[in-house]
Design a protein around this motif. Structure first.
Motif, short mmCIF file in Angstrom:
data_model
loop_
_atom_site.label_atom_id
_atom_site.label_comp_id
_atom_site.label_asym_id
_atom_site.label_seq_id
_atom_site.Cartn_x
_atom_site.Cartn_y
_atom_site.Cartn_z
N SER A 11 0.79 -1.24 -0.09
CA SER A 11 -0.02 0.02 0.04
C SER A 11 0.79 1.14 0.06
O SER A 11 2.16 1.16 0.37
N ALA A 12 0.34 2.34 -0.43
CA ALA A 12 1.07 3.57 -0.51
C ALA A 12 0.25 4.87 -0.08
O ALA A 12 -0.77 4.89 -0.35
N GLY A 13 1.03 5.73 0.24
CA GLY A 13 0.76 7.10 0.63
C GLY A 13 1.29 8.05 -0.14
O GLY A 13 2.59 7.98 0.01
N ILE A 14 0.66 9.13 -0.39
CA ILE A 14 1.50 10.01 -1.03
C ILE A 14 0.96 11.39 -0.87
O ILE A 14 -0.07 11.69 -0.75
N SER A 15 1.99 12.43 -0.21
CA SER A 15 1.48 13.70 0.11
C SER A 15 2.97 14.59 0.06
O SER A 15 4.01 14.26 -0.35
N VAL A 16 2.63 15.66 0.77
CA VAL A 16 3.93 16.76 0.68
C VAL A 16 4.75 16.56 1.88
O VAL A 16 5.89 17.15 2.17
N ASN A 17 4.47 15.68 3.03
CA ASN A 17 5.28 15.46 4.00
C ASN A 17 5.33 14.04 4.30
O ASN A 17 4.53 13.16 4.16
N LYS A 18 6.37 13.60 5.39
CA LYS A 18 6.39 12.01 5.78
C LYS A 18 5.10 11.72 6.72
O LYS A 18 4.60 10.77 6.47
N PHE A 19 4.64 12.87 7.50
CA PHE A 19 3.43 12.50 8.34
C PHE A 19 2.26 12.13 7.53
O PHE A 19 1.63 10.94 7.76
N LEU A 20 2.05 13.10 6.60
CA LEU A 20 0.78 12.80 5.72
C LEU A 20 0.72 11.53 4.95
O LEU A 20 0.01 10.73 4.56
N ALA A 21 2.02 11.29 4.44
CA ALA A 21 2.33 10.19 3.60
C ALA A 21 2.13 8.81 4.23
O ALA A 21 1.38 8.15 3.88
N LYS A 22 2.41 8.88 5.42
CA LYS A 22 2.39 7.71 6.52
C LYS A 22 0.88 7.47 6.59
O LYS A 22 0.44 6.53 6.72
N VAL A 23 0.30 8.60 7.27
CA VAL A 23 -1.21 8.37 7.44
C VAL A 23 -1.97 7.84 6.10
O VAL A 23 -2.85 7.19 6.27
N ALA A 24 -1.73 8.32 4.94
CA ALA A 24 -2.26 8.12 3.89
C ALA A 24 -2.29 6.59 3.28
O ALA A 24 -2.91 6.02 2.90
N SER A 25 -1.07 5.96 3.75
CA SER A 25 -0.75 4.86 3.20
C SER A 25 -1.48 3.63 4.13
O SER A 25 -1.86 2.46 3.48
N ASP A 26 -2.17 4.06 5.16
CA ASP A 26 -3.03 2.99 5.79
C ASP A 26 -4.35 3.23 5.69
O ASP A 26 -5.30 2.52 5.97
N TYR A 27 -4.68 4.09 4.66
CA TYR A 27 -6.01 4.44 4.45
C TYR A 27 -6.81 3.52 3.64
O TYR A 27 -8.06 3.17 3.71
N HIS A 28 -6.05 2.84 2.57
CA HIS A 28 -6.72 2.00 1.62
C HIS A 28 -6.27 0.59 1.69
O HIS A 28 -5.91 -0.02 0.78
N LYS A 29 -5.62 0.21 2.82
CA LYS A 29 -4.96 -1.12 3.21
C LYS A 29 -6.03 -2.42 2.99
O LYS A 29 -7.04 -2.09 3.50
N PRO A 30 -5.83 -3.38 2.43
CA PRO A 30 -4.61 -3.73 1.81
C PRO A 30 -4.50 -3.58 0.17
O PRO A 30 -5.61 -3.32 -0.30
N ASN A 31 -3.38 -3.33 -0.21
CA ASN A 31 -3.28 -3.08 -1.76
C ASN A 31 -3.93 -1.92 -2.39
O ASN A 31 -4.55 -2.02 -3.39
N GLY A 32 -3.79 -0.79 -1.57
CA GLY A 32 -4.23 0.24 -2.34
C GLY A 32 -3.41 1.56 -2.12
O GLY A 32 -2.33 1.52 -1.44
N GLN A 33 -3.77 2.58 -2.51
CA GLN A 33 -2.94 3.91 -2.21
C GLN A 33 -3.94 4.96 -2.30
O GLN A 33 -5.05 5.18 -2.81
N LYS A 34 -3.57 6.23 -1.46
CA LYS A 34 -4.14 7.44 -1.50
C LYS A 34 -3.18 8.36 -1.38
O LYS A 34 -2.25 8.48 -0.71
N THR A 35 -3.70 9.54 -2.13
CA THR A 35 -2.94 10.77 -2.07
C THR A 35 -3.70 11.89 -1.55
O THR A 35 -4.76 12.10 -1.52
#
Length: 360
Positions: free
Chosen positions: A140-164
């Motif tokens: 799963s992946a999270g994408i954003s402008v900083n590490k905190f937001l990317a980390k939060v986003a990667s947990d959003y659509h688990k498993p096998n998903g991603q969120k920006t």
């Protein structure tokens, strides 16, 4: 105004358990935990096991009570490290700014990347496909402008998903985010926040920095900033290594000193091998013992000269072992070396130039 960074957080899905299900097809679709059993601790649980409330770090006995037909698998850490390196090699095809957090997750700064790709979202999607094609595992992946937001986003659509989380939508996203979903806020802190009537980002944002530092000390500044999308920590690809450790958890508890010394010798040789590969030496050796009842004993010895080899480690470990306060069955032994000769490592930084319009 400095352009936004493009940060990706990649998190493998139930990594250890997924590796076991991949390598052993008969385990697929079944509740599996790596480690545990009657006397151990769960290292990882498959998604099928998680439906029963089984989580990592849970005592194996509790896991078996929740799911009597749970399949317990012995860990194969060398195999997990092998696959982790495969995955990391994929990351480096896109950027050198990779900060591994563990075997199964890492931050990537792709603001400027080796492929010349504009969209961080597309990079994350391509990396996830590469991981699946080459290892058979999902991420799963999270994408954003900083590490905190990317980390939060990667947990959003688990498993096998991603969120920006696009920079224009950060504040609205943070306002509705439950406080339990904030990275860095654990159960105890969340409960305290609930007592203060803080249940989501909007509630948190209404508090002043003075209030938050009064309640939570220095962490209050962190909470004040992240709810506003402010987190300035860079992706650090070259962390200064402060210690080198080898630990072994035993499927069957060690019951006598002869068995312990045999394992300490093997651990000492393993530690020497790791140090030699990295050309590292250290002056402080620490012995770690975890007993059957999960109590932990540690003791260290620091000397003026560097430890030289496995025999040094072993002889010192024997002396540290003698300092233990009691005799109980041993389930884990570890040796770590610190006070290293690694010195200071220069951090890598990048000039940020790519605009954020193509973030999606």
């Amino acid at each position: 105004m400095q352009p936004h960074r493009k940060i990706i957080h990649i998190d493998m899905d139930a990594f250890y358990a997924s590796v076991e299900q991949h390598d052993h097809p008969e385990l697929r679709g079944k509740p599996v935990c790596v480690g545990g059993g009657k006397y151990g601790v769960v290292a990882a649980a498959s998604y099928e096991a998680r439906k029963y409330g089984i989580r990592s770090a849970m005592p194996g006995r509790t896991a078996l009570e929740k799911c009597p037909h749970l399949i317990v698998v012995k860990p194969r850490f060398q195999r997990y490290k092998e696959i982790s390196q495969q995955i990391r090699n994929i990351f480096y095809e896109y950027t050198d700014l990779v900060e591994p957090l563990s075997l199964d997750e890492a931050y990537l700064d792709v603001t400027e990347n080796k492929k010349g790709m504009e969209s961080a979202n597309e990079i994350a999607r391509e990396i996830r496909k590469r991981i699946f094609d080459e290892t058979g595992l999902t991420a799963s992946a999270g994408i954003s402008v900083n590490k905190f937001l990317a980390k939060v986003a990667s947990d959003y659509h688990k498993p096998n998903g991603q969120k920006t989380i696009h920079p224009t939508r950060i504040l609205e996203f943070m306002e509705v985010l439950p406080i339990e979903k904030f990275y860095g806020i654990g159960k105890v802190t969340a409960n305290k926040m609930h007592e203060l009537h803080i249940f989501n980002g909007k509630d948190l944002k209404e508090k002043t920095q003075e209030q938050l530092t009064g309640w939570f000390g220095k962490a209050g500044i962190y909470y004040y900033n992240v709810v506003r999308g402010i987190h300035t920590s860079e992706v650090k690809p070259h962390r200064i290594q402060k210690s080198v450790a080898v630990e072994e958890t035993y499927w069957e508890n060690l019951l006598d000193e002869e068995s312990v010394f045999k394992q300490l010798r093997a651990i000492s040789e393993d530690l020497e091998g790791r140090l030699n590969r990295k050309e590292i030496k250290g002056k402080s050796l620490t012995l770690k013992i975890r007993y059957k009842d999960f109590s932990v004993f540690t003791r260290s010895k620091t000397q003026e000269v560097y430890y030289e080899n496995a025999q040094d480690f072993y002889e010192t470990a024997q002396k540290l072992w003698e300092l233990r306060p009691f005799d109980k069955p041993v389930r884990l032994l570890g040796l770590s070396l610190s006070n290293l000769n690694t010195g200071e490592t220069k951090q890598v930084s990048v000039q940020l130039r790519i605009p954020f319009e193509d973030f999606y």
